[in-house]
Design an enzyme around this catalytic site. Sequence first.
Site, PDB file in Angstrom:
ATOM      1  N   ASP A   1       0.822  -1.214   0.000  1.00  0.00           N
ATOM      2  CA  ASP A   1       0.000   0.000   0.000  1.00  0.00           C
ATOM      3  C   ASP A   1       0.855   1.263   0.000  1.00  0.00           C
ATOM      4  O   ASP A   1       0.658   2.174   0.840  1.00  0.00           O
ATOM      5  CB  ASP A   1      -0.927   0.027   1.235  1.00  0.00           C
ATOM      6  CG  ASP A   1      -1.734  -1.256   1.392  1.00  0.00           C
ATOM      7  OD1 ASP A   1      -2.180  -1.799   0.379  1.00  0.00           O
ATOM      8  OD2 ASP A   1      -1.907  -1.714   2.542  1.00  0.00           O
TER       9      ASP A   1
ATOM     10  N   GLU B   1     -11.237   0.542  -3.202  1.00  0.00           N
ATOM     11  CA  GLU B   1     -10.482   0.999  -2.022  1.00  0.00           C
ATOM     12  C   GLU B   1      -9.319   1.863  -2.493  1.00  0.00           C
ATOM     13  O   GLU B   1      -9.189   2.143  -3.678  1.00  0.00           O
ATOM     14  CB  GLU B   1      -9.975  -0.220  -1.228  1.00  0.00           C
ATOM     15  CG  GLU B   1      -9.127  -1.171  -2.049  1.00  0.00           C
ATOM     16  CD  GLU B   1      -8.905  -2.528  -1.391  1.00  0.00           C
ATOM     17  OE1 GLU B   1      -9.616  -2.872  -0.432  1.00  0.00           O
ATOM     18  OE2 GLU B   1      -8.016  -3.261  -1.856  1.00  0.00           O
TER      19      GLU B   1
HETATM   20  C1  6LW Z   1      -5.719  -2.026   2.297  1.00  0.00           C
HETATM   21  C2  6LW Z   1      -6.431  -2.057   1.021  1.00  0.00           C
HETATM   22  C3  6LW Z   1      -5.681  -3.118   0.398  1.00  0.00           C
HETATM   23  O1  6LW Z   1      -6.314  -1.252   3.274  1.00  0.00           O
HETATM   24  O2  6LW Z   1      -5.456  -4.066   1.318  1.00  0.00           O
HETATM   25  O3  6LW Z   1      -4.493  -3.730  -1.452  1.00  0.00           O
HETATM   26  C4  6LW Z   1      -5.725  -3.489   2.570  1.00  0.00           C
HETATM   27  N1  6LW Z   1      -5.221  -2.991  -0.783  1.00  0.00           N
HETATM   28  O4  6LW Z   1      -6.374  -0.893   0.280  1.00  0.00           O
HETATM   29  C5  6LW Z   1      -4.665  -3.885   3.517  1.00  0.00           C
HETATM   30  O5  6LW Z   1      -3.399  -3.660   2.956  1.00  0.00           O
END
Ligand code: 6LW
Length: 537
Positions: free
Chosen positions: A14, A178
């Site tokens: 991330d 996300e």
């Molecule tokens: C993070 C989300 C994700 O909050 O996995 O790959 C979660 N993305 O954006 C944990 O890393």
Amino acid sequence: MELKNPILAGFYPDPSICRVGGDFYMVTSSFSFFPGVPIFHSTDLAHWEQIGHVLNRPAQLPLDPMSISSGIFAPTIRHHNGTFYMITTNINHGGNFIVTAADPAGPWSDPHWISGAEGIDPSLFWDDDGKAYYTGTRGFGQTVPKIWCSEIDLERFELVGDKTDLWGGALIDCHAPEAPHLYKKEGWYYLMIAEGGTENNHAVTIARSKTVLGNYEGCPGNPILTHRHLDVNDPISNVGHGDLVELADGSWYMVMLASRIYGGYHKNMGRETFIAPVVWQNGWPHVSPETGKVEWSYPAPDLPETVPAPKPVRDDFEGDALGLDWNLLGTPVRSIYKLEGSRLKIRTVEAPICPPAGTIFERFSLDDRIDVLGFVGRRQQNMSYDVAVSLDFDPADKAESAGLILLQNNFQSVRIEKIRHNGRKILRAVQGYIDLEYTVEHNLGAGEYHQAVLGEIEWPSSQVILKIKAREQDLSFFAADESGQETPILEHLDGGFLGSETAGGFIGTYIGLFASGNGQDTGHFAEFDWFDYKGRD
Ligand code: 6LW
């Protein structure tokens, strides 16, 4: 010079990046490891040097050692009017918060908790009129999560006015929209997100609007980056969750997470940080435009190089603080180690390093009865590597143990431990693993924990050099005496089970030193004189 991927090797997921003049700063997630949110500096995008941890005080970082994949999720770093802002989520202790600093190396402030900020993956954006906006994901874990946005008052750290849903992702009912970040370019607001889940369907998608709160229209070319269409065993997989940075010359780059896959679909190093160039064409970004996928290397941009001193293989544990590579698991609410006489001394605390066999785990496997673990570890950063550590430990009774562990999560590990058993002092290799009732959609492990003793040798001396030789997924464990004479404890274990795709969760493998009184704090210390890590790929 070239940009060589991964730019941060090992468990650094991330990534978020910002530029201040000629300096780039990057942060990554750290889940239940302490200190949290490692921060890196670069002047050339190729060489990155860790300058600290954003969250390095217990008061900033409440964590549970047995809930390894909770704690700190995706951080964002931004710089505005002379202040650095890092915003992130502590998933099981308090939710979304901001810390600030004048110097990115620290100190950073105590958390400013953002009341009413739902969900995960918060980010900040400043508009030209000086207003600041918070974006995040809400409805996480439900059928139709949304990227939402609110104005935020950064004097009082409070959301202002309504929360507006901005976008639900490029695919209808897409999985896990996300990682939102907002950017402004030539009169357009761009909302870049990740979707598809953080496994091999991961992707980066983007939408744009003429006004900050929408309406956002998706890029007709979405996803702008994914490897989901490639063989799942492609050596670079799980590509997604990116952040963009504009260089002083107007060129653009994206940093993103991706995993190196080896020995089958296994990603023992978890999610690492990669980089790719971006060009803008017809109002939309094109990532790695020559091939449309993330490559192992790119020509470096024309920037002044800063090459950090090479990392020494050996840590002699000199000085009064651990190096930045080392992490504890959970908040050190009481002391579990000391540095004394050029030795790292880990206390035989009451919690076993691995849970008792038969423990049932569900979801994030919370066990808040355990406050500290006797664990000090660092990331596995290479597919093949050699580890050696000098241990001085004489287990006082049959309960005490100390040694070296490869830890993917609380219930997926292999360790060599020194114990006393029926009056004999032995070194044994123990694998800890869980039945694979693995919930792919939520990345969560559930099931019954097992332990298997896979090898054992007698070792009467309190001094031993413990070694791991990892040749991709082929793992062998040895004991050596001062003369260097090696005795195998366990040879050719298939290390594939140390990947998060089977373990569940978000972590990459750690190489840890540990000690335990297994049921009571016996007040002793296992002493580690030095530690070698040598990457071989
Ligand atoms: C993070 C989300 C994700 O909050 O996995 O790959 C979660 N993305 O954006 C944990 O890393």
